[in-house]
Design a protein around this motif. Sequence first.
Motif, short mmCIF file in Angstrom:
data_model
loop_
_atom_site.label_atom_id
_atom_site.label_comp_id
_atom_site.label_asym_id
_atom_site.label_seq_id
_atom_site.Cartn_x
_atom_site.Cartn_y
_atom_site.Cartn_z
N UNK A 123 19.79 4.53 -10.14
CA UNK A 123 20.10 4.65 -11.56
C UNK A 123 19.02 3.91 -12.34
N UNK A 124 18.69 4.40 -13.52
CA UNK A 124 17.65 3.76 -14.33
C UNK A 124 18.00 2.33 -14.68
N UNK A 125 19.28 2.03 -14.80
CA UNK A 125 19.70 0.68 -15.18
C UNK A 125 20.24 -0.12 -14.00
N UNK A 126 20.42 0.52 -12.86
CA UNK A 126 21.01 -0.16 -11.69
C UNK A 126 20.17 0.18 -10.47
N UNK A 127 19.08 -0.54 -10.24
CA UNK A 127 18.19 -0.21 -9.13
C UNK A 127 18.84 -0.49 -7.79
N UNK A 128 18.34 0.18 -6.78
CA UNK A 128 18.80 -0.05 -5.41
C UNK A 128 17.64 0.24 -4.48
N UNK A 129 17.57 -0.51 -3.39
CA UNK A 129 16.51 -0.34 -2.40
C UNK A 129 16.96 0.69 -1.38
N UNK A 130 16.14 1.70 -1.18
CA UNK A 130 16.42 2.70 -0.16
C UNK A 130 16.12 2.10 1.21
N UNK A 131 17.05 2.22 2.14
CA UNK A 131 16.84 1.67 3.49
C UNK A 131 17.04 2.72 4.59
N UNK A 132 17.19 3.98 4.21
CA UNK A 132 17.31 5.02 5.23
C UNK A 132 16.90 6.35 4.64
N UNK A 133 16.44 7.24 5.50
CA UNK A 133 16.02 8.58 5.08
C UNK A 133 16.53 9.59 6.10
N UNK A 151 17.51 -3.51 9.27
CA UNK A 151 18.29 -4.07 8.16
C UNK A 151 17.98 -5.51 7.81
N UNK A 152 17.40 -6.26 8.73
CA UNK A 152 17.10 -7.67 8.46
C UNK A 152 15.60 -7.94 8.36
N UNK A 153 14.82 -6.91 8.12
CA UNK A 153 13.38 -7.13 8.00
C UNK A 153 13.10 -7.96 6.75
N UNK A 154 12.28 -9.01 6.87
CA UNK A 154 12.07 -9.92 5.72
C UNK A 154 11.44 -9.25 4.51
N UNK A 155 10.70 -8.16 4.70
CA UNK A 155 10.09 -7.50 3.54
C UNK A 155 11.14 -6.93 2.60
N UNK A 156 12.34 -6.63 3.10
CA UNK A 156 13.41 -6.15 2.23
C UNK A 156 13.76 -7.19 1.18
N UNK A 157 13.83 -8.44 1.57
CA UNK A 157 14.15 -9.50 0.61
C UNK A 157 13.01 -9.68 -0.39
N UNK A 158 11.77 -9.55 0.09
CA UNK A 158 10.62 -9.66 -0.82
C UNK A 158 10.70 -8.57 -1.89
N UNK A 159 10.97 -7.34 -1.46
CA UNK A 159 11.07 -6.24 -2.41
C UNK A 159 12.27 -6.41 -3.33
N UNK A 160 13.41 -6.86 -2.79
CA UNK A 160 14.60 -7.04 -3.61
C UNK A 160 14.36 -8.07 -4.71
N UNK A 161 13.70 -9.17 -4.38
CA UNK A 161 13.41 -10.18 -5.40
C UNK A 161 12.52 -9.62 -6.50
N UNK A 162 11.49 -8.87 -6.11
CA UNK A 162 10.59 -8.28 -7.11
C UNK A 162 11.32 -7.27 -7.99
N UNK A 163 12.18 -6.46 -7.38
CA UNK A 163 12.92 -5.46 -8.13
C UNK A 163 13.91 -6.10 -9.09
N UNK A 164 14.59 -7.13 -8.62
CA UNK A 164 15.59 -7.80 -9.46
C UNK A 164 14.93 -8.47 -10.66
N UNK A 165 13.74 -9.03 -10.46
CA UNK A 165 13.05 -9.64 -11.59
C UNK A 165 12.58 -8.59 -12.59
#
Length: 455
Positions: A184-194, A372-386
């Motif tokens: 959603x434009x106002x509610x981002x989410x990280x894709x973790x599967x395809x 699911x526990x790859x550390x890059x997910x947290x790096x991306x989540x922090x950047x997205x949340x900011x």
Amino acid sequence: MSTAARNYLDDHRDDLVQQLADWVAVPSVAGVPEHEADLLRSANWLAGALRETGFPTVEVWKADGAPAVYAEWRTDPGAPTVLIYSHHDVRAAMEQEWQETTPFQAVVRDGYVYGRGASDAKGQVIAHVWGMRAYLAEAGAPAVNIAMLVEGEEETGSGQLRTLLEEHGVTADLILFSDTLLWHAEHPAICTSMRGMILAQLRVFGPLRDMHSGAVSGPAPNPVLELSRLLGKLHDDKGRIALPGFYDDVDEPSERRRAELAALPFTEDDWLARSDTRSIGGEAGYTVLERLWLRPAAEVISVLGGDPVGPSRGAVPAAAEATISIRIVPDQTAAAVGDQLRRWVAEEISDRFGYELTVSEESGQDPYRTPPDHPALDVLAEAMEEAWGVPAGRMGNAGGGPADLLNRMTGAPVLFFGTGLPEDRWHDSDERASIEVLLKGATTLAGFWQRFRRS
């Protein structure tokens, strides 16, 4: 970093939009011989933009009819290498169905850039270009090795991607895959599967030639009816796919994954308004988002028989055909599902009919799930949340792509980040990209590189 990056991007907003509009004007349509020159022009356009960004090495790999662009910036042999993946080819467009503009003449209206490829996936590549520029404005040079591979035939199944990876010895420690959606434009989410996919063409034969229905109607075999019967049996009354053994390799979603999806803001009214799907169907016992991202699906993409255009000849047709798309999930494989489809058709079709089934496994794609526990997910989540100012959820991608192939060829885990939205009308008329989402996406990427540097 986020504030500085956003200020930089706001200052260059018009430049970002103009670059996307210029690139959209190049009709890089996949798989159409008359557009091969346009695909090369599109690749050369991107190569120039990457050189201007600062990449010291930029190459156009002239794959047969589908040129790819490769760029790299290697600063430290001991640092990890992140490979950005996307594509610059686009789907064909039916110009007569476009209302906002013609497909390859971008317009800006109400905060959107309209045009074929604006979201899928030229807009996503532009977000990377400007995210990198915003990062470099502060950092001067990358702290990790960065490579970028933008192929020219994703829309036709990435048939030459494996060869390109092998011939050029592409390596990576992490892949950042950008051909996906946000929730959603106002509610981002990280894709973790395809999901993966296969395409199949099924052709059913009846009479030896089209026959006047008044002469043979009744005893004549009708391939349209037989094809319709087959397609009607593709699902059972619970919405499950009827191929024998199909669910043997389909695991139930974990409680953790179901909870992640349940945490996303969702209402049926909002989904129907944004997706234009009119109603909700599918497999019983699962939520809409679980059906979309965690469960397999089978769709009939096209059906052809009789006289679909022009006046009817009043004839029983000699043949009817359909295109079937099957989306698969871990731990299914395209090869196994292709075999299941072949067996099902052979068992179900009446011996009064001939048939021909082609399963395009050469362009089939297996599904992929980010560790699911790859550390890059947290790096991306922090950047997205900011960048967005709200917590980032977790989601999946309903479509397919060569994520599994990239992972198998390089051994690197795949992290997804896209700037598309369900309402961006991919593959349809009036495709568009939200300028604000592109800016937030570029801000996220600038922050990702900064955090990656620190970590």
